[in-house]
Design an enzyme around this catalytic site. Structure first.
Site, PDB file in Angstrom:
ATOM      1  CE  LYS A 172      -3.418   2.836   0.488  1.00 61.92           C
ATOM      2  NZ  LYS A 172      -4.608   3.080  -0.252  1.00 61.92           N
ATOM      3  CE  LYS A 240      -3.526   7.511   7.093  1.00 59.60           C
ATOM      4  NZ  LYS A 240      -3.889   6.260   6.469  1.00 59.60           N
TER       5      LYS A 240
HETATM    6  P1  NAP Z   1     -12.757   8.561   7.298  1.00 60.34           P
HETATM    7  O1  NAP Z   1     -13.934   8.804   6.417  1.00 60.34           O
HETATM    8  O2  NAP Z   1     -12.133   9.675   8.037  1.00 60.34           O
HETATM    9  O3  NAP Z   1     -13.202   7.397   8.313  1.00 60.34           O
HETATM   10  C1  NAP Z   1     -12.409   6.923   9.358  1.00 60.34           C
HETATM   11  C2  NAP Z   1     -13.342   6.312  10.382  1.00 60.34           C
HETATM   12  O4  NAP Z   1     -12.563   5.765  11.449  1.00 60.34           O
HETATM   13  C3  NAP Z   1     -14.292   7.344  11.001  1.00 60.34           C
HETATM   14  O5  NAP Z   1     -15.598   6.817  11.049  1.00 60.34           O
HETATM   15  C4  NAP Z   1     -13.723   7.554  12.408  1.00 60.34           C
HETATM   16  O6  NAP Z   1     -14.679   7.824  13.376  1.00 60.34           O
HETATM   17  C5  NAP Z   1     -13.103   6.190  12.664  1.00 60.34           C
HETATM   18  N1  NAP Z   1     -12.011   6.301  13.642  1.00 60.34           N
HETATM   19  C6  NAP Z   1     -10.849   6.999  13.497  1.00 60.34           C
HETATM   20  N2  NAP Z   1     -10.091   6.876  14.578  1.00 60.34           N
HETATM   21  C7  NAP Z   1     -10.779   6.085  15.447  1.00 60.34           C
HETATM   22  C8  NAP Z   1     -10.518   5.605  16.730  1.00 60.34           C
HETATM   23  N3  NAP Z   1      -9.374   5.897  17.374  1.00 60.34           N
HETATM   24  N4  NAP Z   1     -11.454   4.824  17.333  1.00 60.34           N
HETATM   25  C9  NAP Z   1     -12.618   4.535  16.693  1.00 60.34           C
HETATM   26  N5  NAP Z   1     -12.925   4.958  15.453  1.00 60.34           N
HETATM   27  C10 NAP Z   1     -12.006   5.728  14.841  1.00 60.34           C
HETATM   28  O7  NAP Z   1     -11.566   7.871   6.481  1.00 60.34           O
HETATM   29  P2  NAP Z   1     -11.642   6.852   5.258  1.00 60.34           P
HETATM   30  O8  NAP Z   1     -11.492   7.629   4.002  1.00 60.34           O
HETATM   31  O9  NAP Z   1     -12.793   5.919   5.431  1.00 60.34           O
HETATM   32  O10 NAP Z   1     -10.245   6.080   5.467  1.00 60.34           O
HETATM   33  C11 NAP Z   1     -10.103   4.979   6.363  1.00 60.34           C
HETATM   34  C12 NAP Z   1      -8.757   4.313   6.079  1.00 60.34           C
HETATM   35  O11 NAP Z   1      -8.749   3.841   4.717  1.00 60.34           O
HETATM   36  C13 NAP Z   1      -7.550   5.246   6.225  1.00 60.34           C
HETATM   37  O12 NAP Z   1      -6.463   4.532   6.779  1.00 60.34           O
HETATM   38  C14 NAP Z   1      -7.270   5.646   4.779  1.00 60.34           C
HETATM   39  O13 NAP Z   1      -5.921   6.005   4.603  1.00 60.34           O
HETATM   40  C15 NAP Z   1      -7.639   4.392   4.033  1.00 60.34           C
HETATM   41  N6  NAP Z   1      -8.042   4.574   2.626  1.00 60.34           N
HETATM   42  C16 NAP Z   1      -8.916   5.565   2.257  1.00 60.34           C
HETATM   43  C17 NAP Z   1      -9.264   5.692   0.905  1.00 60.34           C
HETATM   44  C18 NAP Z   1     -10.208   6.778   0.430  1.00 60.34           C
HETATM   45  O14 NAP Z   1     -10.268   7.016  -0.786  1.00 60.34           O
HETATM   46  N7  NAP Z   1     -10.939   7.457   1.297  1.00 60.34           N
HETATM   47  C19 NAP Z   1      -8.757   4.819  -0.056  1.00 60.34           C
HETATM   48  C20 NAP Z   1      -7.915   3.797   0.365  1.00 60.34           C
HETATM   49  C21 NAP Z   1      -7.564   3.683   1.702  1.00 60.34           C
HETATM   50  P3  NAP Z   1     -15.447   9.248  13.399  1.00 60.34           P
HETATM   51  O15 NAP Z   1     -16.512   9.086  12.354  1.00 60.34           O
HETATM   52  O16 NAP Z   1     -15.959   9.325  14.784  1.00 60.34           O
HETATM   53  O17 NAP Z   1     -14.408  10.290  13.067  1.00 60.34           O
END
Ligand code: NAP
Length: 294
Positions: A172, A240
């Protein structure tokens, strides 16, 4: 065969991924730290849990999709974490993008409690998560991978077992280097066209058919032209990911000058308050260097 599945972290990616597991006929237990994030899953038949430990008490395979390394450590190991509800044989699958070294440490800790772990970060964005077409890169034991494969197939298309624990996160990180440096290249090219007084949309169209064509030119290039930076993949998450890359490269004594340059542009965007924008906003950092207004 229907399985008992847990899902912790229901953001942009986690929510549609969990919904796809549910649609594939699996029984789901979910936890989001804000209970509102659980509602769409509960409406579709999942059980809401008060903690990651409660998810693990009910499920045989627990997926984690949160933000950064400390978040995954908290969800898995802290008080009320997955480890406190897991049984010998439970499989924990972390699909977040985090540090390979921390992943290896956590896998070792879980292994000492007879709990299995896979790292399985994804590529393909929100669209891939919604459509169940993610690329999934997996680290961990092959026999554990084989058990989880039917669940991965509900969320993704290109599913590769890369190697031992941490290998999925290394893959990744490689993905994020290519994506970041390509967004930088597309940003510079479209800015060059604009500064020359040439229609950047026509330049993008001309480039799409040749060697410069790519998914990034197609999707991110279009976002730059439309001035539409709604995420997608947030600047703060891309920052990040490059921090993970640069930390690992530093430990290995490895120079990655291209990735380091883009990391600086992401830092600048964070400083300008643009952390919640899609990372195609790298074009703004390029433009600001030469005082070009949008
Ligand atoms: P996001 O929309 O910010 O969602 C992250 C989720 O994790 C939120 O619901 C957040 O809760 C929860 N969370 C964060 N810290 C936490 C903790 N300490 N305890 C409990 N819950 C926690 O981000 P995302 O885009 O879905 O990304 C998630 C992961 O996938 C990341 O590592 C990112 O790098 C990876 N990723 C993202 C994409 C993309 O296109 N978005 C593509 C590939 C990979 P809250 O709702 O309360 O904030």
């Amino acid at each position: 065969m229907a399985m008992k599945v847990g899902f912790v972290g229901l953001g942009i990616m986690g929510r549609p991924m969990a919904l796809n597991l549910q649609k594939a006929g699996h029984r789901l237990w979910v936890h989001g730290r804000r209970s509102s994030t659980m509602q769409p899953l509960v409406d579709a038949g999942a059980s809401a849990c008060a903690s990651p430990a409660e998810v693990a008490k009910n499920a045989d395979v627990v997926f984690v999709m949160v933000s950064d390394t400390p978040d995954v450590e908290q969800v898995i190991l802290a008080e009320k974490g997955v480890v406190h509800g897991a049984r010998p044989g439970t499989i924990v699958v972390d699909m977040s993008t985090i540090s390979p070294a921390a992943t290896r440490r956590m896998a070792g800790e879980l292994h000492s409690k007879k709990v299995e772990m896979l790292d399985a970060p994804v590529s393909g964005g929100e669209v891939g998560a919604v459509n169940g077409t993610l690329s999934i890169m997996v680290g961990g034991k092959k026999d554990v991978f084989d058990k989880v494969l039917p669940l991965f197939q509900a969320m993704g298309k290109n599913i590769v077992h890369v190697g031992e624990n941490g290998a999925g996160q290394v893959a990744k990180a490689c993905n994020q280097i290519v994506v970041a440096v390509t967004i930088e290249a597309v940003s510079e090219a479209l800015t060059f066209a604009r500064k020359n007084g040439v229609d950047a949309a026509k330049v993008r169209a001309a480039l799409m058919g040749g060697f410069a064509g790519s998914k990034i030119l197609e999707v991110h290039g279009q976002r730059m032209l439309d001035n539409d930076f709604k995420p997608g993949f947030k600047v703060k998450l891309h920052q990040k990911d490059l921090r993970i890359v640069m930390e690992d490269a530093g430990k290995l004594g490895l120079a990655l000058p291209g990735a380091a340059l883009v990391a600086q542009h992401l830092n600048a965007l964070m400083g300008a308050g643009d952390g919640e924008l899609d990372s195609s906003a790298i074009v703004k950092a390029v433009e600001r260097l030469s005082a070009l207004a949008r």
